[in-house]
Motif scaffolding. Structure first.
Motif, PDB file in Angstrom:
ATOM      1  N   LEU A 115       0.839  -1.210   0.000  1.00 50.58           N
ATOM      2  CA  LEU A 115       0.000   0.000   0.000  1.00 50.58           C
ATOM      3  C   LEU A 115       0.868   1.251   0.000  1.00 50.58           C
ATOM      4  O   LEU A 115       0.596   2.203  -0.733  1.00 50.58           O
ATOM      5  CB  LEU A 115      -0.896   0.012   1.237  1.00 50.58           C
ATOM      6  CG  LEU A 115      -2.294  -0.528   1.053  1.00 50.58           C
ATOM      7  CD1 LEU A 115      -3.018  -0.570   2.389  1.00 50.58           C
ATOM      8  CD2 LEU A 115      -3.095   0.353   0.082  1.00 50.58           C
ATOM      9  N   LEU A 116       1.909   1.221   0.803  1.00 53.94           N
ATOM     10  CA  LEU A 116       2.823   2.358   0.886  1.00 53.94           C
ATOM     11  C   LEU A 116       3.471   2.602  -0.479  1.00 53.94           C
ATOM     12  O   LEU A 116       3.549   3.741  -0.950  1.00 53.94           O
ATOM     13  CB  LEU A 116       3.886   2.054   1.939  1.00 53.94           C
ATOM     14  CG  LEU A 116       4.555   3.225   2.618  1.00 53.94           C
ATOM     15  CD1 LEU A 116       3.534   4.165   3.240  1.00 53.94           C
ATOM     16  CD2 LEU A 116       5.499   2.726   3.709  1.00 53.94           C
TER      17      LEU A 116
ATOM     18  N   ALA B 268       4.183   6.937   8.385  1.00 51.58           N
ATOM     19  CA  ALA B 268       3.238   6.592   7.308  1.00 51.58           C
ATOM     20  C   ALA B 268       2.690   5.177   7.487  1.00 51.58           C
ATOM     21  O   ALA B 268       1.492   4.930   7.336  1.00 51.58           O
ATOM     22  CB  ALA B 268       3.942   6.704   5.969  1.00 51.58           C
TER      23      ALA B 268
ATOM     24  N   ARG C 152       0.024   5.028   9.945  1.00 57.97           N
ATOM     25  CA  ARG C 152      -1.190   5.639   9.419  1.00 57.97           C
ATOM     26  C   ARG C 152      -1.988   4.606   8.623  1.00 57.97           C
ATOM     27  O   ARG C 152      -3.199   4.501   8.739  1.00 57.97           O
ATOM     28  CB  ARG C 152      -0.831   6.824   8.518  1.00 57.97           C
ATOM     29  CG  ARG C 152      -2.004   7.678   8.108  1.00 57.97           C
ATOM     30  CD  ARG C 152      -1.559   8.886   7.309  1.00 57.97           C
ATOM     31  NE  ARG C 152      -0.772   9.835   8.075  1.00 57.97           N
ATOM     32  CZ  ARG C 152      -1.275  10.684   8.954  1.00 57.97           C
ATOM     33  NH1 ARG C 152      -2.566  10.696   9.206  1.00 57.97           N
ATOM     34  NH2 ARG C 152      -0.490  11.510   9.593  1.00 57.97           N
ATOM     35  N   LEU C 153      -1.260   3.819   7.830  1.00 59.85           N
ATOM     36  CA  LEU C 153      -1.924   2.770   7.058  1.00 59.85           C
ATOM     37  C   LEU C 153      -2.527   1.722   7.994  1.00 59.85           C
ATOM     38  O   LEU C 153      -3.672   1.314   7.843  1.00 59.85           O
ATOM     39  CB  LEU C 153      -0.924   2.086   6.118  1.00 59.85           C
ATOM     40  CG  LEU C 153      -0.387   2.941   4.970  1.00 59.85           C
ATOM     41  CD1 LEU C 153       0.621   2.151   4.155  1.00 59.85           C
ATOM     42  CD2 LEU C 153      -1.518   3.417   4.077  1.00 59.85           C
TER      43      LEU C 153
ATOM     44  N   LYS D 155      -5.405   3.575  10.390  1.00 58.85           N
ATOM     45  CA  LYS D 155      -6.513   4.338   9.799  1.00 58.85           C
ATOM     46  C   LYS D 155      -7.012   3.723   8.496  1.00 58.85           C
ATOM     47  O   LYS D 155      -8.205   3.583   8.274  1.00 58.85           O
ATOM     48  CB  LYS D 155      -6.036   5.776   9.489  1.00 58.85           C
ATOM     49  CG  LYS D 155      -5.591   6.551  10.700  1.00 58.85           C
ATOM     50  CD  LYS D 155      -6.687   7.459  11.165  1.00 58.85           C
ATOM     51  CE  LYS D 155      -6.157   8.468  12.145  1.00 58.85           C
ATOM     52  NZ  LYS D 155      -7.193   9.401  12.551  1.00 58.85           N
ATOM     53  N   VAL D 156      -6.081   3.423   7.601  1.00 53.24           N
ATOM     54  CA  VAL D 156      -6.489   3.034   6.245  1.00 53.24           C
ATOM     55  C   VAL D 156      -6.969   1.586   6.190  1.00 53.24           C
ATOM     56  O   VAL D 156      -8.076   1.314   5.713  1.00 53.24           O
ATOM     57  CB  VAL D 156      -5.327   3.271   5.248  1.00 53.24           C
ATOM     58  CG1 VAL D 156      -5.675   2.718   3.874  1.00 53.24           C
ATOM     59  CG2 VAL D 156      -5.015   4.762   5.164  1.00 53.24           C
TER      60      VAL D 156
ATOM     61  N   GLU E  87     -10.397   0.625   7.434  1.00 53.70           N
ATOM     62  CA  GLU E  87     -11.458   1.053   6.518  1.00 53.70           C
ATOM     63  C   GLU E  87     -11.560   0.102   5.325  1.00 53.70           C
ATOM     64  O   GLU E  87     -12.655  -0.239   4.883  1.00 53.70           O
ATOM     65  CB  GLU E  87     -11.180   2.480   6.002  1.00 53.70           C
ATOM     66  CG  GLU E  87     -11.335   3.586   7.045  1.00 53.70           C
ATOM     67  CD  GLU E  87     -12.755   3.689   7.596  1.00 53.70           C
ATOM     68  OE1 GLU E  87     -13.705   3.419   6.841  1.00 53.70           O
ATOM     69  OE2 GLU E  87     -12.899   4.013   8.784  1.00 53.70           O
ATOM     70  N   LEU E  88     -10.401  -0.310   4.802  1.00 53.04           N
ATOM     71  CA  LEU E  88     -10.410  -1.231   3.664  1.00 53.04           C
ATOM     72  C   LEU E  88     -11.036  -2.568   4.053  1.00 53.04           C
ATOM     73  O   LEU E  88     -11.726  -3.197   3.259  1.00 53.04           O
ATOM     74  CB  LEU E  88      -8.987  -1.451   3.137  1.00 53.04           C
ATOM     75  CG  LEU E  88      -8.242  -0.203   2.636  1.00 53.04           C
ATOM     76  CD1 LEU E  88      -6.866  -0.594   2.089  1.00 53.04           C
ATOM     77  CD2 LEU E  88      -9.029   0.538   1.568  1.00 53.04           C
TER      78      LEU E  88
ATOM     79  N   LYS F 155     -13.424  -2.952   6.072  1.00 48.60           N
ATOM     80  CA  LYS F 155     -14.889  -2.811   6.090  1.00 48.60           C
ATOM     81  C   LYS F 155     -15.442  -3.062   4.690  1.00 48.60           C
ATOM     82  O   LYS F 155     -16.567  -3.511   4.528  1.00 48.60           O
ATOM     83  CB  LYS F 155     -15.271  -1.406   6.574  1.00 48.60           C
ATOM     84  CG  LYS F 155     -15.075  -1.224   8.076  1.00 48.60           C
ATOM     85  CD  LYS F 155     -15.461   0.169   8.513  1.00 48.60           C
ATOM     86  CE  LYS F 155     -14.912   0.449   9.904  1.00 48.60           C
ATOM     87  NZ  LYS F 155     -14.884   1.893  10.192  1.00 48.60           N
ATOM     88  N   ILE F 156     -14.658  -2.751   3.675  1.00 54.48           N
ATOM     89  CA  ILE F 156     -15.079  -3.013   2.290  1.00 54.48           C
ATOM     90  C   ILE F 156     -14.902  -4.488   1.965  1.00 54.48           C
ATOM     91  O   ILE F 156     -15.752  -5.112   1.354  1.00 54.48           O
ATOM     92  CB  ILE F 156     -14.260  -2.148   1.307  1.00 54.48           C
ATOM     93  CG1 ILE F 156     -14.522  -0.658   1.573  1.00 54.48           C
ATOM     94  CG2 ILE F 156     -14.601  -2.509  -0.136  1.00 54.48           C
ATOM     95  CD1 ILE F 156     -13.645   0.279   0.784  1.00 54.48           C
TER      96      ILE F 156
END
Lengths: 318, 318
Positions: free
Chosen positions: A136-137, A193, A196-197, A200-201, A204-205, A207-208
């Motif tokens: 992702l980074l 960073a 943060r992934l 936070k990120v 959320e992913l 949940k998808i």
């Protein structure tokens, strides 16, 4: 999980190999150590524990060191450690990315140990979720196919037997086996960073797609196959008297995607990493090499030039 | 921005082409319409406005329709519209993904208009940020190289002249030209995966890389080159009397990555989309085709079989 890892170990190591095991004192590496010690009862290996004290968290960092030392004693294993002097690192190098600098220093230390013990691999506890973060980074920073294929289970003397294991399985193993480990609280510091992934990120992913790790692994496999296909099609560059040489006619006949893959490979051969090889620089080099001229040159990473002399492409020191 | 879009239009359309313009009444499509109308003064084109009323937001949906009708009148353009009956759509089809179903219905309508007006393209206002969301969504769902290359500027009768324009530029144009548009408030409803990405994930990613869109676009270009390289290497499948045939010996000699790319292409040819082609199904088909046997078959998407008869691979109706 133990069985899954044993299968991987069986594939990559054999009796009497020497392994340098990176142990931070966090849950991942403590579980790795525990499983390796169990594996040794079946397949005798020499394990050496390597610990790096980053000193980032004062007394807590020292407590980590003590814990790892305790494990070494408990299992009767050699213990090697290095304390990083981060203050001077930061001052001397105006480090823009402290984490990257720490990684560099850590691998420098691991490299020394590899040679000292004539070891086969440095073993690290990087797992599926680490790899997801890495990819992702790279995606966020725009790294192309190479970045999107992430870390390898085995490559450049580093062996990552946990790479297809997810964090949940590791935590479960630690609980079931009642292992002692420290929480690395810098993980909760959002200035990095990667964190943060993680914090936070990725939630959320998930949940998808609750099966994010599985889909990610499948995706990775596909991209790795494509990477393999490409690597088989790039021409060979040969080392001649400290220079790297290649056939420029052959190069010019390549599909653009292969030209780029070839240059990335060349840059890696010349500098060990492509971290500073930008797409703009790539464009400039492509223009020079494809100009059709037999006598051109262009800067190619720190201290090196890429040039065309007649029908030969050359990378040489400046 | 106007100039950038004019350059793209110059590349893809010529005098007297007929274009169906999808206009929702939101800012993106209103800006698209405005720029197209300006372009027509330079290069005469026939524009037809197509509006789909999803009826998802009751009276507001009707207000959108009125706004688009107003634009059609103002610019003296043909106006076509379709109202979707979502309630019955949901009941009849047990729709798991309402957004996907709406898209399907929308494109069905667009397809009819393409034929009715003998139009060259349906023009949509998909922009760089939409594409970033699409790719992230594909990444999260595990879609492989095809998913990671995102939407194309032009493909399958759809033309997207905004695909390398970012949302900020579009908003700036709308303000500067004092355009009327409606906010689509369903965009703020987090139940949709896409909105989760837009509102939660992407802002976090931009904290890591403020130039996310630029890096993303470079990444995309690289992956597209690789996709092109691969597409040039997959063998041809030919249509013979309603069946698709290919050489199975040639297929078996391919690198795994190319076998997969070929099957994806075949599936797309047979079904129009690979949305339901899972990696597990792919594995099963690969196993059957590579078994070396000359008389095997396997289900290949709804209503179709893939089979080997001697030295020929065939896709035929069940």
């Amino acid at each position: 999980m133990e069985e899954k890892v044993f299968q991987i170990l069986d594939k990559f190591v054999k009796k009497d190999d020497v392994l340098i095991v990176g142990v931070s004192g966090g849950v991942d590496s403590v579980v790795l150590l525990d499983i390796l010690v169990k594996f040794v009862k079946k397949t005798p290996l020499k394990l050496v524990i390597a610990h790096v004290n980053h000193g980032l968290r004062g007394k807590e960092s020292d407590a980590d060191e003590e814990l790892v030392k305790w494990y070494a004693k408990k299992f009767g294993l050699q213990f090697e450690f290095k304390k990083l002097d981060l203050d001077s690192l930061q001052k001397k190098n105006c480090v823009p990315n402290l984490e990257a600098k720490c990684r560099e220093k850590r691998y420098e230390f691991f490299g020394k140990l590899l040679r000292k013990y004539k070891a086969k691999y440095v073993v690290t506890a990087h797992h599926l979720n680490d790899n997801l973060e890495t990819v992702l980074l790279n995606f966020v920073r725009g790294a192309g196919l190479n970045g999107l294929t992430g870390m390898n289970i085995c490559g450049n003397d580093i062996f990552r037997p946990f790479l297809h294991i997810n964090k949940k399985e590791i935590l479960k193993y630690a609980t079931e086996n009642d292992l002692k480990f420290y929480n690395d609280y810098t993980n909760f510091d959002e200035k990095y960073a990667r964190n943060r992934l993680r914090l936070k990120v990725i939630p959320e992913l998930k949940k998808i797609n609750p099966n994010l790790e599985k889909s990610f692994w499948e995706n990775l496999e596909n991209l790795r196959e494509i990477k393999d296909l490409i690597e088989r099609q790039i021409p060979l560059a040969v080392f001649v008297k400290g220079e790297i040489k290649f056939n420029i006619v052959e190069f010019r006949a390549l599909h653009l995607a292969l030209q780029k893959a070839f240059l990335i490979d060349l840059y890696k051969k010349a500098h060990g990493s492509t971290y500073y090889f930008t797409s703009k620089h790539m464009e400039q080099i492509l223009k020079v090499l494809n100009s059709g001229k037999g006598n051109v040159k262009k800067e190619f990473g720190p201290g090196q030039m890429i040039l065309v002399e007649g029908k030969t492409g050359i990378v040489r020191d400046n």
